[in-house]
Design a protein around this motif. Structure first.
Motif, PDB file in Angstrom:
ATOM      1  N   LEU A 198       0.844  -1.186   0.000  1.00  0.00           N
ATOM      2  CA  LEU A 198       0.000   0.000   0.000  1.00  0.00           C
ATOM      3  C   LEU A 198       0.881   1.239   0.000  1.00  0.00           C
ATOM      4  CD1 LEU A 198      -2.537  -1.220   2.704  1.00  0.00           C
ATOM      5  CD2 LEU A 198      -2.977  -1.042   0.255  1.00  0.00           C
ATOM      6  N   VAL A 199       0.393   2.283  -0.638  1.00  0.00           N
ATOM      7  CA  VAL A 199       1.154   3.524  -0.764  1.00  0.00           C
ATOM      8  C   VAL A 199       0.407   4.632  -0.039  1.00  0.00           C
ATOM      9  CG1 VAL A 199       2.183   5.188  -2.347  1.00  0.00           C
ATOM     10  CG2 VAL A 199       2.013   2.772  -2.999  1.00  0.00           C
ATOM     11  N   GLY A 200       1.000   5.139   1.033  1.00  0.00           N
ATOM     12  CA  GLY A 200       0.387   6.237   1.760  1.00  0.00           C
ATOM     13  C   GLY A 200      -1.030   5.904   2.173  1.00  0.00           C
ATOM     14  N   THR A 201      -1.947   6.810   1.898  1.00  0.00           N
ATOM     15  CA  THR A 201      -3.362   6.582   2.197  1.00  0.00           C
ATOM     16  C   THR A 201      -4.134   6.119   0.975  1.00  0.00           C
ATOM     17  OG1 THR A 201      -3.828   8.925   1.760  1.00  0.00           O
ATOM     18  CG2 THR A 201      -3.364   8.288   4.054  1.00  0.00           C
ATOM     19  N   ASN A 202      -3.415   5.789  -0.082  1.00  0.00           N
ATOM     20  CA  ASN A 202      -4.063   5.320  -1.300  1.00  0.00           C
ATOM     21  C   ASN A 202      -4.726   3.971  -1.039  1.00  0.00           C
ATOM     22  OD1 ASN A 202      -4.802   4.741  -3.944  1.00  0.00           O
ATOM     23  ND2 ASN A 202      -2.886   5.558  -4.788  1.00  0.00           N
ATOM     24  N   ILE A 203      -5.940   3.799  -1.535  1.00  0.00           N
ATOM     25  CA  ILE A 203      -6.663   2.555  -1.281  1.00  0.00           C
ATOM     26  C   ILE A 203      -6.304   1.468  -2.291  1.00  0.00           C
ATOM     27  CG2 ILE A 203      -8.597   3.808  -0.280  1.00  0.00           C
ATOM     28  CD1 ILE A 203     -10.155   3.265  -2.864  1.00  0.00           C
ATOM     29  N   VAL A 204      -5.555   1.814  -3.337  1.00  0.00           N
ATOM     30  CA  VAL A 204      -5.193   0.844  -4.369  1.00  0.00           C
ATOM     31  C   VAL A 204      -4.015  -0.001  -3.893  1.00  0.00           C
ATOM     32  CG1 VAL A 204      -4.478   0.532  -6.770  1.00  0.00           C
ATOM     33  CG2 VAL A 204      -6.003   2.418  -6.148  1.00  0.00           C
ATOM     34  N   THR A 205      -4.068  -1.290  -4.166  1.00  0.00           N
ATOM     35  CA  THR A 205      -2.963  -2.188  -3.834  1.00  0.00           C
ATOM     36  C   THR A 205      -2.043  -2.316  -5.041  1.00  0.00           C
ATOM     37  OG1 THR A 205      -4.406  -3.445  -2.368  1.00  0.00           O
ATOM     38  CG2 THR A 205      -2.370  -4.499  -3.038  1.00  0.00           C
ATOM     39  N   TYR A 206      -0.730  -2.276  -4.777  1.00  0.00           N
ATOM     40  CA  TYR A 206       0.267  -2.347  -5.839  1.00  0.00           C
ATOM     41  C   TYR A 206       1.114  -3.597  -5.669  1.00  0.00           C
ATOM     42  CZ  TYR A 206      -1.179   2.496  -6.215  1.00  0.00           C
ATOM     43  OH  TYR A 206      -1.939   3.625  -6.342  1.00  0.00           O
ATOM     44  N   ARG A 207       1.837  -3.931  -6.736  1.00  0.00           N
ATOM     45  CA  ARG A 207       2.631  -5.159  -6.724  1.00  0.00           C
ATOM     46  C   ARG A 207       4.102  -4.859  -6.977  1.00  0.00           C
ATOM     47  NH1 ARG A 207      -1.496  -8.530 -10.098  1.00  0.00           N
ATOM     48  NH2 ARG A 207      -0.328  -7.788 -11.876  1.00  0.00           N
ATOM     49  N   ALA A 208       4.927  -5.623  -6.281  1.00  0.00           N
ATOM     50  CA  ALA A 208       6.366  -5.668  -6.557  1.00  0.00           C
ATOM     51  C   ALA A 208       6.729  -7.137  -6.687  1.00  0.00           C
ATOM     52  CB  ALA A 208       7.155  -5.009  -5.439  1.00  0.00           C
ATOM     53  N   ASP A 209       7.330  -7.513  -7.791  1.00  0.00           N
ATOM     54  CA  ASP A 209       7.620  -8.918  -8.039  1.00  0.00           C
ATOM     55  C   ASP A 209       9.117  -9.120  -8.199  1.00  0.00           C
ATOM     56  OD1 ASP A 209       8.099  -8.134 -10.824  1.00  0.00           O
ATOM     57  OD2 ASP A 209       5.908  -8.050 -10.983  1.00  0.00           O
ATOM     58  N   MET A 210       9.512 -10.148  -8.898  1.00  0.00           N
ATOM     59  CA  MET A 210      10.928 -10.444  -9.056  1.00  0.00           C
ATOM     60  C   MET A 210      11.585  -9.611 -10.157  1.00  0.00           C
ATOM     61  SD  MET A 210      11.800 -12.732  -6.762  1.00  0.00           S
ATOM     62  CE  MET A 210      10.806 -11.696  -5.688  1.00  0.00           C
ATOM     63  N   TYR A 211      10.804  -8.732 -10.820  1.00  0.00           N
ATOM     64  CA  TYR A 211      11.341  -7.908 -11.898  1.00  0.00           C
ATOM     65  C   TYR A 211      11.039  -6.433 -11.677  1.00  0.00           C
ATOM     66  CZ  TYR A 211      12.053 -12.335 -14.283  1.00  0.00           C
ATOM     67  OH  TYR A 211      12.465 -13.603 -14.599  1.00  0.00           O
ATOM     68  N   SER A 212       9.774  -6.075 -11.465  1.00  0.00           N
ATOM     69  CA  SER A 212       9.442  -4.668 -11.274  1.00  0.00           C
ATOM     70  C   SER A 212       9.993  -4.188  -9.938  1.00  0.00           C
ATOM     71  CB  SER A 212       7.918  -4.483 -11.316  1.00  0.00           C
ATOM     72  OG  SER A 212       7.292  -5.236 -10.303  1.00  0.00           O
ATOM     73  N   GLY A 213      10.437  -2.957  -9.921  1.00  0.00           N
ATOM     74  CA  GLY A 213      11.029  -2.391  -8.715  1.00  0.00           C
ATOM     75  C   GLY A 213      12.500  -2.671  -8.572  1.00  0.00           C
ATOM     76  N   ASN A 214      13.094  -3.328  -9.574  1.00  0.00           N
ATOM     77  CA  ASN A 214      14.535  -3.621  -9.537  1.00  0.00           C
ATOM     78  C   ASN A 214      14.981  -4.243  -8.225  1.00  0.00           C
ATOM     79  OD1 ASN A 214      14.931  -2.414 -12.151  1.00  0.00           O
ATOM     80  ND2 ASN A 214      14.762  -0.408 -11.152  1.00  0.00           N
ATOM     81  N   PRO A 215      14.380  -5.364  -7.848  1.00  0.00           N
ATOM     82  CA  PRO A 215      14.742  -5.956  -6.549  1.00  0.00           C
ATOM     83  C   PRO A 215      16.190  -6.431  -6.526  1.00  0.00           C
ATOM     84  CG  PRO A 215      13.431  -7.485  -7.845  1.00  0.00           C
ATOM     85  CD  PRO A 215      13.412  -6.193  -8.602  1.00  0.00           C
ATOM     86  N   GLN A 216      16.813  -6.248  -5.385  1.00  0.00           N
ATOM     87  CA  GLN A 216      18.154  -6.767  -5.171  1.00  0.00           C
ATOM     88  C   GLN A 216      18.043  -8.098  -4.445  1.00  0.00           C
ATOM     89  OE1 GLN A 216      20.205  -3.722  -2.978  1.00  0.00           O
ATOM     90  NE2 GLN A 216      19.909  -2.158  -4.574  1.00  0.00           N
ATOM     91  N   LYS A 217      18.751  -9.112  -4.937  1.00  0.00           N
ATOM     92  CA  LYS A 217      18.646 -10.447  -4.364  1.00  0.00           C
ATOM     93  C   LYS A 217      20.016 -10.921  -3.906  1.00  0.00           C
ATOM     94  CE  LYS A 217      15.189 -11.544  -7.904  1.00  0.00           C
ATOM     95  NZ  LYS A 217      15.655 -10.569  -8.901  1.00  0.00           N
TER      96      LYS A 217
END
Length: 788
Positions: free
Chosen positions: A158-177
């Motif tokens: 969740l972002v701030g008070t925004n009611i929309v749910t967002y996704r972070a997966d193994m590609y979006s958001g440039n995750p470090q593993k």
């Protein structure tokens, strides 16, 4: 040169001109439009400032904030019907399969891992069958869904008070593993720098599959703006595209149901999505009902009683049973038939750490959406137990779950005596001109006569539950605060004398105790606390009755307090048998003193008092959730079917296949079954004991009470039916007593059930005789063949 003159009507000329104009416009549009045909990228999420925070021009935009919005079907490649052509079998151990490097193995399975997305391939060492956990080349879709399909773990936030749910997966958001391998699997530290969120995933190979874990303490949130909402864990394990594979998904809906792996031609738009252990009324907003004649015309869907799901690929004889070991109290099971958003069949568990809910801003109107403040308190742990070869079917999944329950002491084997269940309905209230008045349906002496008559007719083994025995009846007397039987039921026999008589006659008579509900119409000044939802409002359990429109739920602490108070009352009045309902199959989040408590807190309250009652009384629980199975002497109201969703292809008796021979199981009431012939055959097939709701008086007397739904219960009408059910099912039980089911097959309307003592039961649902296994089974009948 000859000139041919063409005469045309004015209307024809106009039509030709319009046609040419449309053609020319289309050519110009196609020549100038260079946008992609199908792919639709999700727009970036606008920055949402915190309350009182001014928007910052220097704050960089981030690509990871992609809202979970299903694109229209034409945008996700439903028309791309080409097969995937991924190998179903790999003959021998490989260094690499589809970019997954060999990691570890045991005597049965090999595990291959792709570090890029932590994807897993499992290979059965005997048959070579392989199962994939991610999609290698997803059909053309938007970027969000493409990354989802290629990912092993998907985090929602969740972002701030925004009611929309967002996704972070193994590609979006440039995750470090940071992945560390060991002899039995791997550990992965995953960090999203733009969100400042990190977590750890541990995957461990087991003898029969693998376990995936995300510890709560390893979930770190270092930016107030971003908060974890939930996780998908290996959502595409065992997936299939359209109708490329043969097999099915298993959903734990009611008794169990299958969704076949087929091409649904895009006719389904919605998936199966249900909370494990039923609804969470403390935070989920109820749906708005369209009442008919001021009543609810719809049946509630069946609950998930056990935290399991599965996938079987019958063409390669491999499948898995997913068992949620940790986090089941805040988990959903989701199953997507092909066409429901994506052209894939896939089933998964989803874990919920935070939700948003509507917070009223005034007593009369107005509300605002509020984010849950604290994460729910649980670790994530899912066990994937694989079945192969002849065990790769839904019976193999049920047998796997049975062994899991027994091996982990989650259920204890009970004495398996045959009883017919005769529930007796005592009294209710109806609204009089000035005051409510009692409507006695079965007095204590009438109850005695019913039970004695049955025993005199040879129905010796009886289990009975007395409902509505307390003062003000079944609904007016909620909550039960003392041992105070309804005086209208006391004619020439008291409840204590009835209890003593049934003990002498070897009848197990249980008193019904709803430990969940409180009737504030009758007890407005009660000192007991009422459960409040996260939005601080009391939850109303709407029943739309003729006397009481709704009830409220007790605060879990008050449920425990009342049961503790009743315990010496029961003991002092020689009550030995108690049936507890309400808290056996309801779990919710709640708030108190501006603090939020998740369902695990409620579960701990309930389990503590139920465990205490189990050690003190002969205890039965009404349709209990699986975490309580070890405390009950029998399971009451076990569903024999599913909710019958349009996308399910077949009901299966998963629960009965799991529990038969371990704990006695009693059916739902025979009285209210639409097709009693089919229902009787289901009892034979599943090993369920029959249940009847019985009154002495005609149920028409209940027409103005909250029990007006009871339309058929008079003993005179059911006396012969009870005897018939009893003698037939008792004879079958004597041949299968204490035995577990070792095989279960269906073919052309005939079911074959094999027990571990060698007994075989054939059940024919067809309207014509059939011959199977050298045995002729008459239409709509059954046959028992004694084994060794």
């Amino acid at each position: 040169m000859n000139i041919v003159k063409i005469k045309a009507k004015p209307k024809t000329i106009i039509k030709l001109i319009l046609f040419l104009a449309i053609v020319i416009s289309s050519i110009i549009f196609l020549a100038t439009d260079d946008s992609p045909e199908i792919t639709v990228d999700t727009p970036a999420v606008p920055s949402v400032p915190e309350p009182g925070e001014a928007p910052s021009e220097e704050e960089p935009e981030t690509e990871v904030e992609q809202p979970i919005q299903a694109p229209p079907p034409e945008q996700i490649g439903l028309d791309e019907a080409g097969p995937e052509n991924r190998a179903k079998f790999v003959e021998s151990r490989q260094e690499e399969i589809d970019g997954h490097r060999f990691l570890t193995e045991n005597s049965k399975m090999e595990m291959y891992v792709k570090e890029e997305n932590l994807s897993i391939i499992m290979r059965d060492k005997i048959t070579g069958a392989v199962m994939y956990s991610t999609i290698q080349d997803p059909v053309q879709s938007n970027e969000s869904w493409t990354n989802f399909m290629k990912s092993s773990i998907v985090m929602e936030y969740l972002v701030g008070t925004n009611i929309v749910t967002y996704r972070a997966d193994m590609y979006s958001g440039n995750p470090q593993k940071n992945v560390t391998y060991h002899e039995n699997g791997f550990n992965a530290e995953i960090y999203y720098p733009e969100l400042e969120i990190s977590f750890e995933l541990a995957v461990t190979l087991t003898e029969a599959g693998f376990v995936a874990e995300i510890p709560r303490e390893k979930i770190q949130e270092n930016n107030e703006r971003y908060r974890v909402s939930g996780f998908y864990v290996y959502p595409f394990l065992g997936y299939s595209k359209l109708g490329d594979r043969e097999g099915y998904m298993f959903i734990p809906d009611g008794s169990g149901a299958l969704i076949h792996l087929k091409d649904n031609d895009g006719k389904y738009r919605q998936p199966y999505s249900r909370m494990v252990y039923g609804r969470n009324v403390g935070i989920d907003d109820p749906h708005v009902l369209s009442l008919f004649n001021n009543r609810n015309p719809f049946n509630d869907p069946e609950d998930i009683l056990a935290p399991v799901f599965g996938m079987v690929q019958t063409d390669s004889e491999i499948g898995f049973l997913g068992i949620i070991e940790e986090g089941q109290f805040s988990a959903r099971i989701e199953a997507y038939p092909s066409g429901a958003i994506l052209p894939y069949n896939w089933i998964t568990s989803k874990f919920i750490y935070r939700q948003v809910y509507n917070q009223p801003t005034s007593q009369d109107s107005g509300s605002m959406v509020v984010r849950q403040r604290n994460k729910n308190n649980f670790d994530i742990r899912v066990r994937y137990e694989f079945v192969t070869q002849e065990n790769a079917n839904y019976f193999g999944l049920a047998e796997t779950y049975r062994n899991y329950l027994l091996d982990n002491n989650l259920i204890a084997k009970k004495e398996d005596e045959f009883n017919v269940r005769i529930d007796l309905f005592g009294s209710d209230l109806e609204q009089g001109l000035l005051f409510k008045r009692d409507v006695p349906m079965t007095t204590f002496s009438q109850a005695s006569n019913i039970l004695n008559t049955l025993q005199a007719n040879g129905v010796e083994n009886i289990l009975s539950i007395y409902k509505g025995w307390q003062n003000k009846g079944i609904y007016g007397g909620l909550p039960i605060r003392s041992f105070n039987p309804e005086s209208a039921l006391e004619d020439d026999k008291s409840l204590q004398s009835l209890l003593e008589e049934t003990r002498e006659n070897n009848i197990d008579l249980f008193l019904h105790h709803d430990a969940l509900r409180i009737n504030l119409d009758e007890y407005r000044n009660s000192r007991y606390k009422v459960m409040r939802k996260f939005n601080k409002r009391r939850h109303t359990d709407d029943v739309y009755g003729n006397v009481y429109r709704s009830f409220h739920f007790l605060h879990p602490e008050s449920s425990v307090e009342l049961l503790e108070r009743m315990k010496p009352n029961y003991i002092n009045n020689n009550v030995e048998n108690i049936l507890i309902s309400g808290i056996s199959n309801e779990l919710f989040s709640f708030s108190e003193n501006n603090r939020e408590y998740d369902r695990i807190v409620t579960k701990e309250y309930y389990e503590s008092i139920i465990s205490d009652y189990d050690s003190t009384f002969n205890l039965m629980l009404e349709q209990p959730f699986s975490y309580l199975w070890k405390y009950t002497d029998a399971i009451i109201d076990l569903p024999s079917g599913s909710s019958d969703y349009v996308f399910t292809d077949e009901d299966i008796p998963f629960l009965a296949l799991t529990l038969r021979g371990i704990v006695p199981m009693y059916s739902e009431y025979v009285n209210f079954q639409a097709n009693q012939v089919e229902f009787f055959l289901q009892l034979v097939e599943q090993g369920l004991k029959p249940s009847f709701l019985i009154t002495h008086e005609d149920p028409s007397a209940l027409i103005n009470t909250n029990s007006s739904h009871i339309y058929s219960s008079k003993f005179d009408l059911y006396e012969e039916i009870i005897e018939d059910y009893y003698f037939q099912l008792k004879e079958i039980h004597e041949k299968t007593k204490g035995s577990m089911i070792t095989n279960y097959e269906r073919s052309n309307g005939v079911t074959t059930v094999t027990y571990d003592n060698g007994t075989i039961i054939y059940v024919n649902y067809q309207e014509n005789d059939v011959t199977i296994g050298g045995q002729t089974i008459e239409a709509l009948s059954y046959k028992v063949v004694q084994g060794r």
